[in-house]
Design a protein around this motif. Structure first.
Motif, PDB file in Angstrom:
ATOM      1  N   PHE A  72       0.861  -1.143   0.193  1.00 41.48           N
ATOM      2  CA  PHE A  72      -0.049  -0.119   0.168  1.00 41.48           C
ATOM      3  C   PHE A  72       1.059   1.290  -0.014  1.00 41.48           C
ATOM      4  O   PHE A  72       2.094   1.165   0.537  1.00 41.48           O
ATOM      5  N   TYR A  74       0.809   4.804   1.514  1.00 40.58           N
ATOM      6  CA  TYR A  74       0.239   5.501   2.569  1.00 40.58           C
ATOM      7  C   TYR A  74       0.609   6.874   2.414  1.00 40.58           C
ATOM      8  O   TYR A  74       1.716   7.409   2.106  1.00 40.58           O
ATOM      9  N   ALA A 123      -4.822   5.377   2.025  1.00 37.60           N
ATOM     10  CA  ALA A 123      -3.913   4.056   1.666  1.00 37.60           C
ATOM     11  C   ALA A 123      -4.458   3.796   0.325  1.00 37.60           C
ATOM     12  O   ALA A 123      -5.499   3.510  -0.001  1.00 37.60           O
ATOM     13  N   SER A 125      -3.899   0.833  -2.631  1.00 36.85           N
ATOM     14  CA  SER A 125      -3.642  -0.438  -2.830  1.00 36.85           C
ATOM     15  C   SER A 125      -2.577  -0.360  -4.203  1.00 36.85           C
ATOM     16  O   SER A 125      -2.615   0.532  -4.938  1.00 36.85           O
ATOM     17  N   THR A 199       2.715  -2.290   4.097  1.00 38.35           N
ATOM     18  CA  THR A 199       1.699  -3.513   4.003  1.00 38.35           C
ATOM     19  C   THR A 199       0.531  -3.356   4.915  1.00 38.35           C
ATOM     20  O   THR A 199       0.404  -2.221   5.455  1.00 38.35           O
ATOM     21  N   GLN A 200      -0.379  -4.183   4.886  1.00 38.66           N
ATOM     22  CA  GLN A 200      -1.400  -4.139   5.758  1.00 38.66           C
ATOM     23  C   GLN A 200      -1.069  -4.394   7.070  1.00 38.66           C
ATOM     24  O   GLN A 200      -1.877  -4.414   7.965  1.00 38.66           O
ATOM     25  N   ASP A 202       0.960  -2.445   8.607  1.00 40.86           N
ATOM     26  CA  ASP A 202       0.790  -1.214   9.296  1.00 40.86           C
ATOM     27  C   ASP A 202       0.136  -0.663  10.190  1.00 40.86           C
ATOM     28  O   ASP A 202      -1.304  -0.917  10.165  1.00 40.86           O
ATOM     29  N   PHE A 205      -3.101   0.904   8.907  1.00 37.19           N
ATOM     30  CA  PHE A 205      -3.923   0.632   8.047  1.00 37.19           C
ATOM     31  C   PHE A 205      -5.279   0.601   8.620  1.00 37.19           C
ATOM     32  O   PHE A 205      -6.234   0.770   7.536  1.00 37.19           O
ATOM     33  N   HIS A 210      -9.365   4.011   2.246  1.00 35.40           N
ATOM     34  CA  HIS A 210      -8.863   3.015   1.401  1.00 35.40           C
ATOM     35  C   HIS A 210      -9.134   3.115  -0.034  1.00 35.40           C
ATOM     36  O   HIS A 210     -10.481   3.660  -0.494  1.00 35.40           O
ATOM     37  N   ARG A 226     -13.897   0.872   6.950  1.00 40.20           N
ATOM     38  CA  ARG A 226     -12.846   0.554   7.362  1.00 40.20           C
ATOM     39  C   ARG A 226     -12.775  -0.553   8.294  1.00 40.20           C
ATOM     40  O   ARG A 226     -13.798  -1.201   8.888  1.00 40.20           O
ATOM     41  N   ARG A 442     -11.924  -4.343   6.248  1.00 39.34           N
ATOM     42  CA  ARG A 442     -12.678  -3.407   5.399  1.00 39.34           C
ATOM     43  C   ARG A 442     -13.497  -4.149   4.525  1.00 39.34           C
ATOM     44  O   ARG A 442     -13.439  -5.035   3.880  1.00 39.34           O
ATOM     45  N   GLU A 454      -6.350  -9.874   5.777  1.00 42.11           N
ATOM     46  CA  GLU A 454      -6.156  -9.421   7.177  1.00 42.11           C
ATOM     47  C   GLU A 454      -5.991 -10.438   8.156  1.00 42.11           C
ATOM     48  O   GLU A 454      -6.682 -11.232   8.117  1.00 42.11           O
TER      49      GLU A 454
END
Length: 812
Positions: A72, A74, A123, A125, A199-200, A202, A205, A210, A226, A442, A454
């Motif tokens: 991702f 950010y 964020a 992708s 990455t996820q 983080d 996140f 998103h 979210r 999410r 996730e």
């Protein structure tokens, strides 16, 4: 494995004639995705995985290795300062717009603020990186409607963006001078932000905006997309006993005899006593006890009203009192001193304050109440078959954790299009519940094959618990009725922890099934990675000999009817509390996850439970067939061996019991090779859901009470469903007991079967070396021992048996 592609491999079930393939439509598919947990041993090797925390023994306690890594971009927009004026009045209404290719997101507008602060994370992708240029623009809202005026911007080349790997320290934001449309530096205006690739895993996140949810229109819809973590409110049972009253004064001067009763109300929970006798007495006695469900903080008081029945359905208040729950005595176990009743003065109807004087009467009416907060119970808010938490409400009586449960929600495939009428596919998200912790992934917009990747972690206090994962469609996206649309459920997955091997990663596609009035329908498949890690083997093995519920449930048991009422109240409290969170976990989501309404009568469930019981008698039929074969000499060698064994046991009766236990030990070892290698999933055949008659489904999905027009049909139909629901529960309990006996040697719970066959070997040896007469004397003396030497708690064999798994986990 080429190119990291998944290699699906369907599991094989063993039938009477050997392995047979599962049903193609509702089967479970095992996968081998490129996960870090499946590529390396789970030990903290320096330099291998710097983001994996380790315990004192060096073994990884919780990692982010059950999901595929997703990249991702950010963008953390912190604040701005010294922004120039954008209107003739010298003010500015600024907001920030972050744009990457065709995807863009914006912060809220701050009215008349030259130095606004947003603190918002965006964020994007890696699949959405359509451009190598990231543009962060500060704009001013043009209230005249001509458009959004550009104040300044900051551009970034993605090739120069730093990469951050958790648990590195967060990237410090910096001040950037704003540039004009032609790239010139502006004299005024600076923007503080930070940009990094992560990455996820983080920490930014969960709360980030998103790009997957860029189509959400309203801020409420964006918030509902979210990922969030929720916790159920702490629940406790409130025990209230209405004992007696003194000096009750009638509400009028009529000669009619008083018929007093007590009404108790806590929030929306209302209970009433029977009228206290004798009729007409100003000092009635009730001696009735009730239980309520209270949640911390104890803001709702208890309203106690003494009423006089003046006619059918008509009650007049004689007095009332409002008691805060902090006046109730807390009880953490049954060993403490008994709760003493107290007398309270009643207020006359219409009195708003307890300090108000009453010159009209000489004596104040009183009521005797005994009230306690029983923290020693576990407040049930789930079905007892699928409970994920068995801990008492008291913090002092809770046991230490025995392990960690890690679940990676990888994705889903072939979901049904929920919003096909609106020209969209499905806006899917997952909700997982274990213990008091709820997690929500999410929302992935407008796709039938979402990829979440996730991972979430729970502490485990009891292996004989169940985690529930449900897939929903987010109906708040594009809702036309103000966001009141109900989120529609797509399917549910339950996994019992005791059926999992420790330190093994299970990666499967679980079928998502929906039972509708039109019939059974497969709505997709959910891809999960599950790992159960044990951190205290001795404590986990000892759990199999302990009571399933806290001691208070056995020393002072609650009736089944009262437990059903309290469970309903607990689910209502949990639903109301979580629906007030931000973003809310909607009521229909909580109720479907907690199986609200599963106790209602269903002819389909009754048939499923009936067939579960009849299948248990197949073993007796097999024994009768074997005996008939022995008697008819179909296999002379086997018949001769049976004759020899029979003569030996007759001559040496002390070998009967050791032979039986040794036989069970050998059968358990033999069945080890046929043990299940996959977690349980919904079984459509066991649930009698594949070939159910439409009329039976219409009856199952009918409302309660029924909406049939004829009154006589309604009464009879409701009575039939009520009685049938109880019979259904009893039949299901009988089936569960038989299936637990079958689970002793089937390795459904690997630890329980290992314990049982080991004890069988020990008992076989003890029975072999001990004279049979001595064993019988000891057994009879133990069974006929004095009640003083007996404990009210369940025995260790009983607790062990209660913890064995059954097929109730597999029912829809």
């Amino acid at each position: 494995m080429k190119g990291g592609a998944m290699q699906p491999r369907p599991f094989m079930m063993h039938g009477p004639g050997g392995p047979m393939p599962p049903p193609q439509q509702f089967g479970l598919t095992e996968t081998r995705p490129p996960l870090a947990a499946m590529q390396r041993p789970r030990f903290n090797i320096p330099g291998l995985n710097p983001s994996a925390p380790a315990n004192a023994a060096g073994k990884i306690s919780s990692t982010y290795d059950l999901v595929e890594s997703m990249r991702f971009l950010y963008v953390h927009v912190v604040k701005a300062r010294d922004l120039p004026a954008a209107s003739a009045a010298g003010s500015i209404d600024p907001f920030v717009e972050v744009k990457l290719g065709n995807y863009k997101g914006s912060t809220p507008i701050h009215a008349a603020n030259h130095s606004p602060a947003w603190h918002q994370v965006f964020a994007f992708s890696a699949t959405h990186l359509q451009s190598h240029l990231l543009e962060v623009a500060v704009r001013a809202k043009d209230l005249a409607g001509a458009g959004d005026d550009l104040v300044g911007r900051v551009a970034f080349d993605l090739s120069e963006v730093p990469v951050r790997v958790p648990p590195d320290s967060p990237l410090a934001p910096q001040w950037y001078r704003l540039e004009g449309r032609r790239g010139e530096k502006l004299h005024r205006g600076e923007l503080m932000l930070s940009v990094w690739l992560g990455t996820q895993a983080d920490e930014a996140f969960p709360d980030a905006w998103h790009s997957d949810a860029h189509g959400a229109a309203s801020p409420q819809a964006v918030a509902s997309t979210r990922a969030k973590v929720y916790f159920s409110p702490k629940l406790v049972y409130l025990r209230v006993a209405a004992i007696a009253a003194q000096d009750l004064i009638p509400h009028d001067a009529s000669s009619r005899a008083m018929n007093a009763s007590v009404k108790l109300q806590l929030a929306n929970q209302i209970r009433r006593t029977r009228p206290g006798g004798p009729p007409g007495s100003p000092n009635p006695m009730w001696n009735e006890e009730f239980m309520f469900v209270a949640s911390e903080p104890f803001d709702d008081p208890l309203f106690i009203t003494v009423e006089d029945r003046v006619g059918p359905g008509r009650d007049e208040p004689l007095g009332r009192i409002i008691l805060p729950l902090n006046q109730a005595m807390p009880r953490h176990d049954h060993y403490g001193k008994p709760v003493e009743p107290r007398w309270f003065s009643l207020l006359r109807p219409g009195d708003d304050s307890p300090d108000r004087k009453h010159p009209d009467h000489k004596f104040a009416s009183k009521i005797q109440i005994r009230m306690s907060l029983d923290f020693g119970y576990h407040v049930l808010d789930e079905s007892t078959y699928y409970s994920s938490d068995l801990q008492p409400s008291s913090k002092h009586a809770r046991k230490p954790s025995i392990g960690i449960l890690e679940v990676g929600v990888l994705g889903a495939r072939n979901l049904i299009p929920i919003k096909a009428k609106d020209g969209r596919a499905t806006d899917a998200y997952c909700v997982a519940k274990y213990g008091p912790k709820w997690v929500r992934t999410r929302t992935i917009l407008n796709t039938l094959n979402p990829q979440w990747n996730e991972q979430y972690t729970w502490e485990v206090f009891d292996p004989c618990t169940v985690i529930t994962v449900v897939v929903f469609d987010n109906s708040q996206i594009g809702a036309k009725n103000g966001g009141d649309a109900r989120d529609e459920h797509i399917g549910k997955v339950r996994i019992r922890l005791s059926t999992l091997e420790t330190d093994r990663v299970y990666t499967h596609f679980y079928p998502l099934l929906a039972l509708k009035p039109s019939g059974l329908k497969k709505t997709g498949e959910l891809h999960l990675a599950v790992r159960f890690t044990c951190t205290a083997w001795v404590n986990m093995i000892a759990m199999y000999g302990r009571p399933l519920l806290p001691k208070m449930h056995y020393s002072q048991p609650i009736s089944v009817m009262q437990l059903d009422y309290l469970r309903h109240q607990a689910t209502q409290i949990v639903s109301a509390r979580l629906s007030r969170a931000e973003p809310p976990l909607r009521r229909e989501v909580v109720e479907y996850t907690l199986d609200v309404g599963s106790h209602m009568f269903s002819l389909r469930r009754s048939k499923a439970n009936f067939y579960r019981i009849t299948s248990l008698f197949y073993g007796f039929a097999a024994m009768a067939k074997w005996y008939d074969g022995i008697r008819s000499w179909r296999n002379p060698i086997t018949t001769m061996l049976v004759h020899m064994l029979f003569l030996i046991l007759i001559c040496y009766p002390e070998l009967i019991l050791p032979t039986i236990f040794l036989y069970m030990f050998m059968i358990g070892l033999w069945n080890y090779r046929y043990r299940s290698r996959h977690p349980p999933h919904m079984d459509t055949k066991l649930s009698q859901a594949e070939f159910t008659h439409p009329d039976e489904l219409d009856e199952e999905f009918d409302t309660f009470p029924t909406n049939r027009p004829a009154d006589i049909v309604r009464l009879r139909y409701d009575r039939l469903r009520s009685v049938g629901g109880r019979v259904q529960t009893v039949v299901g309990d009988l089936a569960t007991q038989g299936e637990r006996a079958h689970a002793l040697l089937s390795w459904r719970d690997p630890r329980a079967t290992a314990i049982f066959i080991f004890l069988s070997l020990v008992v076989a040896i003890v029975l072999y070396v001990t004279p049979f007469q001595v064993l019988m004397v000891i057994a009879m003396l133990y069974l006929l021992r004095h009640p003083r030497f007996r404990s009210r708690m369940p025995s260790v064999p009983f607790n062990f048996y209660r913890r064995l798994p059954a097929k109730s986990d597999l029912l829809l």
